[in-house]
Design an enzyme around this catalytic site. Structure first.
Site, PDB file in Angstrom:
ATOM      1  N   TYR A   5      57.166  32.666  15.087  1.00 51.60           N
ATOM      2  CA  TYR A   5      56.445  31.449  15.449  1.00 51.60           C
ATOM      3  C   TYR A   5      56.806  30.946  16.835  1.00 51.60           C
ATOM      4  O   TYR A   5      55.964  30.422  17.550  1.00 51.60           O
ATOM      5  CB  TYR A   5      56.693  30.350  14.404  1.00 51.60           C
ATOM      6  CG  TYR A   5      55.897  30.587  13.163  1.00 51.60           C
ATOM      7  CD1 TYR A   5      54.500  30.554  13.203  1.00 51.60           C
ATOM      8  CD2 TYR A   5      56.509  30.886  11.955  1.00 51.60           C
ATOM      9  CE1 TYR A   5      53.762  30.805  12.070  1.00 51.60           C
ATOM     10  CE2 TYR A   5      55.777  31.129  10.821  1.00 51.60           C
ATOM     11  CZ  TYR A   5      54.398  31.088  10.878  1.00 51.60           C
ATOM     12  OH  TYR A   5      53.652  31.338   9.775  1.00 51.60           O
ATOM     13  N   GLU A  37      77.028  42.750  -7.166  1.00 50.49           N
ATOM     14  CA  GLU A  37      75.597  42.906  -6.902  1.00 50.49           C
ATOM     15  C   GLU A  37      74.820  41.630  -7.210  1.00 50.49           C
ATOM     16  O   GLU A  37      73.944  41.241  -6.438  1.00 50.49           O
ATOM     17  CB  GLU A  37      75.036  44.074  -7.729  1.00 50.49           C
ATOM     18  CG  GLU A  37      73.536  44.260  -7.530  1.00 50.49           C
ATOM     19  CD  GLU A  37      72.950  45.407  -8.342  1.00 50.49           C
ATOM     20  OE1 GLU A  37      73.736  46.266  -8.808  1.00 50.49           O
ATOM     21  OE2 GLU A  37      71.724  45.452  -8.511  1.00 50.49           O
ATOM     22  N   ASP A  53      75.291  47.197 -10.881  1.00 47.25           N
ATOM     23  CA  ASP A  53      74.730  47.684 -12.136  1.00 47.25           C
ATOM     24  C   ASP A  53      74.980  49.183 -12.243  1.00 47.25           C
ATOM     25  O   ASP A  53      75.106  49.875 -11.230  1.00 47.25           O
ATOM     26  CB  ASP A  53      73.214  47.437 -12.186  1.00 47.25           C
ATOM     27  CG  ASP A  53      72.882  45.982 -12.484  1.00 47.25           C
ATOM     28  OD1 ASP A  53      73.775  45.264 -12.990  1.00 47.25           O
ATOM     29  OD2 ASP A  53      71.727  45.566 -12.205  1.00 47.25           O
TER      30      ASP A  53
END
Lengths: 366, 508
Positions: free
Chosen positions: A106, A199, A251
């Protein structure tokens, strides 16, 4: 108290960044002034030029370079955008302001330097990183994504208005955002003797509740999935400047495994940058063999998971430690995956009281 | 049983079969009526090389049925006028006219104008008024006429003579007819616009029943050479014509007969042909047997060495006038015109003229805009059946960098002593090999030039765009690098910008 200091490193680094940007500007300026079409050389980021470097244990760019010249009708616009981005970055760093990738997009409009989309402006920032060898965070340009840290680390701010102020990162129980103010601060002191990167935010919160930072004298970091660059570089600083070993918990699936790998060996997307990875960090779990050993509740691996495992098996980053190949094979054998939350079947505190100590212990033995 | 036969007159025949002349329905009828009268007016002016002024007014008279109304049609021209003794027959007798010679005119049978009056009479039962002065006398004659349909004779209701104080010359026709103007309006307006396109030397004025004025002003007073009358060409002769020529000829020998009665046949050609036809050159034509005449007719068509008909009997617009007309009505950004050399089909000479207009006032319709003209008459119906439409459809336009989604208009004008219309209604040109070939060649020629224009323009556009890109960005690079390097002075980039313009060709 094992207080470790790293004064001046932040300030020195900022100085280098500023010199690098100005040098680019002067180079372009002088070429123009002599009546030449300005051009810059930069390493090529095409896939053929991305190689794995065993010495630094990360992806790096090869010898191939590309020349971007304002003489070329197709280059003149991106060249101008690059000059603008360098100028804008210099304004940001010299006025000690921060910005985001979205904001850059922007801000360009105010200079009548419109980018056709966000991706175009992101690419120009990546070009600037490639040319200067600094990362966008060095230019005070941050992505929107945020991750958090909690633990006994005292930092000294360098951002305007906070100079001289310090903060201990246990002061807020939700953790402290790893943002520009934090990553630009100096380390004043810590009692921790390790870093645990996690995580997911949920387990990070559980660890804080369970007092893991005290029980295991650790700094806890929530990666929020794939760790953002500034978090990766912050982890590296913690390791290098404070000599803290880094353990990563994800995981138990190929995606979690790769989150750990990127912290350790870096990503191909950032092959043009250095000092984002922590080669000595250790993936502590959840391994495929943990799934068997702890009889964790599982989901079957789906097709994409298996495809991803075969990809990782061939990835050079997975070649140097036998752990990776062993776990990939195990995943492929059991065809199962498990989330960190799977330990809840043994009660809320099992992961902290039983699993974590054994894994940390096991890693330190290794 | 007794079978009865009755003879019907030409008027009666067309009264019963007005469809073949185009008067198929009330909306079509009003369009055809205007067209026929206007074309007679244009011919009347052109034959004297007078730039035509044609004024047409259609005014509402009364309601007729739910869809149709009674209108009064008035057409004034500044043409050659008609001598008073010919007026009644010229307007009151079908198949009577001045157009049975071999030269190019808009009308062919002298049928259209009278059909319009006939149609007016049978729909409104009112007399037509014809006023005319040839300019040779100082008297203006006004006739009120009706047609005795069964006998094909004019009936004079009234006749007036005025003194021509203002030296007026021309013809005014006024009659009433039933029609549906609202439905025919788009075609009528299109007709005027297109007529103005191929008659750029004419002033056309149309006042419609609502009082709206449509004015098409001439852009030039230059006019094409009027066509000359010509002898028949050997390729276009049939037994009947040959017999008529033999009956009137005063030539004692075949050589002379061929030389004096046929177009472009000289002494040597005549001799060669007679050898080919195995007739002695000094044979008296009046002594030819019927069998010899038939053989002669056949051989006239077979003989290869007749010169092609010349085009003096044709009056094409010419490239300049065609250009003027298209510029005037379409105002395109780019225009190319091309006139083919005269050609023939079946002994009839014809010339194809083509214009191709791009951009500007040419609309983008997703298809090539096709304007078809025959002997300066716009053809507005049955476009898809026309040979031009088919030729355009079969061309490979990509070769010329052109495509149907560009604003391209194609103007095809064919002029001939006998335009190969497929129907009496003059709607479209038949697909004859000779005509098709001429149109295709002309199209290729103009398309080639348009292609050059398009690629040149593409090149210029690309170059402009290139320079504008450098002009836009180089100053910014100078500005940003100066800011970044911390310099007050901004580097001078004028030399670089100038060098960009010198390169000319594009980068790789």
């Amino acid at each position: 108290m094992g207080q470790k200091k790293s004064k001046n490193t932040v300030a020195e680094h900022k100085q280098e960044v500023s010199i690098g940007l100005k040098a680019l500007g002067t180079d372009i300026y002088n070429q123009l002034d002599k009546g030449f079409f300005p051009s810059v050389n930069m390493p090529s980021r095409s896939t053929e030029n991305i190689n794995y470097d065993p010495a630094t244990r990360q992806y790096i760019l090869g010898e191939r370079t590309v020349n971007r010249s304002a003489r070329n009708i197709r280059h003149v616009k991106p060249f101008t955008q690059l000059a603008w981005a360098a100028m804008f970055s210099n304004e940001l760093t010299s006025h000690r302001k921060t910005s985001t990738l979205r904001d850059v997009y922007y801000s360009a409009q105010a200079y009548e330097m419109t980018f056709s989309d966000q991706q175009e402006s992101n690419n120009i920032i990546t070009d600037l990183e490639t040319i200067t060898g600094f990362s966008r965070e060095d230019f005070n340009i941050f992505p929107e994504e945020r991750s958090a840290i909690f633990g006994d680390l005292t930092i000294g701010y360098t951002v305007p208005g906070y100079e001289g102020k310090t903060l201990n990162l246990t002061s807020h129980p939700d953790g402290v955002l790893i943002g520009p103010a934090l990553t630009s601060s100096e380390f004043v002191g810590t009692n921790a003797d390790k870093v645990i990167a996690i995580e997911k935010g949920a387990l990070f919160t559980r660890f804080i509740e369970e007092n893991v930072h005290n029980k295991h004298k650790s700094l806890l970091i929530s990666c929020g999935g794939q760790a953002p660059r500034q978090t990766r570089s912050f982890i590296r600083r913690l390791h290098e400047e404070l000599n803290l070993p880094v353990y990563i918990f994800t995981d138990g699936d190929p995606w979690g495994m790769h989150i750990a790998q990127v912290i350790i060996s870096g990503s191909a997307n950032a092959a043009h940058l250095r000092a984002l990875n922590t080669p000595d960090a250790v993936w502590s779990g959840v391994w495929a063999s943990d799934i068997i050993e702890y009889k964790l509740p599982t989901d079957p691996l789906d097709e994409v998971d298996i495809k991803r495992l075969y990809e990782l098996q061939r990835d050079p980053r997975y070649q140097n430690d036998p752990l990776w190949q062993r776990e990939i094979k195990t995943f492929l054998k059991i065809k199962k995956k498990a989330e960190q939350e799977a330990f809840s079947r043994y009660g809320l505190t099992y992961i902290v009281d039983e699993y974590l100590p054994r894994k940390l212990d096991g890693n330190s033995k290794k | 049983m007794v079978q009865t036969f009755e003879e019907i007159s030409a008027s009666d025949f067309f009264y019963r079969n007005r469809d073949i002349a185009g008067f198929t329905n009330p909306s079509r009828a009003i369009f055809v009526a205007i067209r026929e009268i206007v074309e007679n007016s244009l011919d009347a002016a052109e034959s004297q090389k007078i730039p035509p002024d044609v004024y047409v007014r259609l005014s509402y008279e009364a309601g007729a049925t739910k869809e149709t109304q009674i209108y009064k049609l008035r057409v004034e021209d500044n043409g050659c006028g008609i001598q008073p003794r010919f007026i009644p027959s010229a307007f009151g007798q079908i198949l009577y006219g001045s157009k049975y010679k071999l030269k190019q005119t808009r009308g062919t049978f002298g049928l259209g104008g009278k059909m319009a009056l006939l149609y007016g009479q049978i729909t409104t039962h009112q007399a037509a008024t014809v006023t005319s002065c040839t300019g040779d006398t100082n008297k203006i004659y006004t006739f009120q006429l009706m047609i005795d349909i069964q006998r094909n004779r004019p009936v004079i209701i009234d006749r007036k003579v005025q003194i021509n104080k203002d030296n007026w010359r021309g013809t005014i026709i006024e009659f009433t007819l039933e029609g549906d103007y609202l439905r025919s309006m788009p075609k009528i307006l299109e007709y005027f616009k297109q007529t103005a396109m191929v008659n750029p030397y004419a002033n056309l004025t149309f006042v419609d029943p609502k009082g709206r004025l449509y004015k098409f002003t001439r852009a030039t007073t230059d006019m094409p050479e009027p066509p000359k009358e010509t002898l028949p060409h050997p390729y276009g002769v049939d037994v009947e014509l040959l017999q008529r020529l033999i009956s009137v000829t005063e030539c004692p020998t075949m050589t002379e007969f061929l030389r004096y009665h046929f177009h472009r046949v000289g002494g040597i050609t005549a001799q060669k042909f007679l050898e080919f036809n195995e007739l002695p050159p000094n044979k008296n034509p009046k002594k030819l047997t019927h069998i010899e005449i038939v053989k002669l007719t056949q051989n006239l068509k077979k003989f290869k060495d007749f010169l092609p008909p010349d085009a003096s009997c044709l009056s094409p617009l010419g490239e300049e006038l065609l250009k003027t007309g298209i510029m005037k009505e379409l105002n395109p950004e780019y225009l190319v015109v091309h006139q083919r050399k005269p050609s023939t089909y079946a002994g009839h000479p014809f010339i194809v003229e083509i214009g191709m207009a791009y951009g500007g006032g040419v609309p983008k319709t997703g298809n090539f805009v096709l304007y078809r003209f025959a002997n300066k008459i716009p053809l507005l119906y049955d476009e898809a059946s026309d040979v031009s439409y088919r030729v355009i459809g079969s061309m490979n336009w990509r070769r010329y960098k052109a495509s149907a989604d560009m604003p391209i208009a194609i103007v095809v004008h064919i002029c001939s002593t006998k335009v190969p219309y497929k129907t009496v209604g003059k709607e479209f040109i038949a697909d004859r090999a000779e005509v098709r070939r001429e149109i295709a060649n002309a199209l290729r020629e103009v398309a080639r030039q348009l292609g050059h224009f398009l690629s040149r323009r593409e090149h210029v556009d690309r170059e402009k765009k290139r320079i504008s890109i450098f002009s836009k960005y180089l100053p910014r690079i100078a500005e940003f690098s100066a800011m970044l390097a911390g310099k007050e002075r901004i580097p001078d980039i004028d030399k670089l910008l100038k060098s960009v313009q010198k390169y000319g060709s594009e980068e790789k």
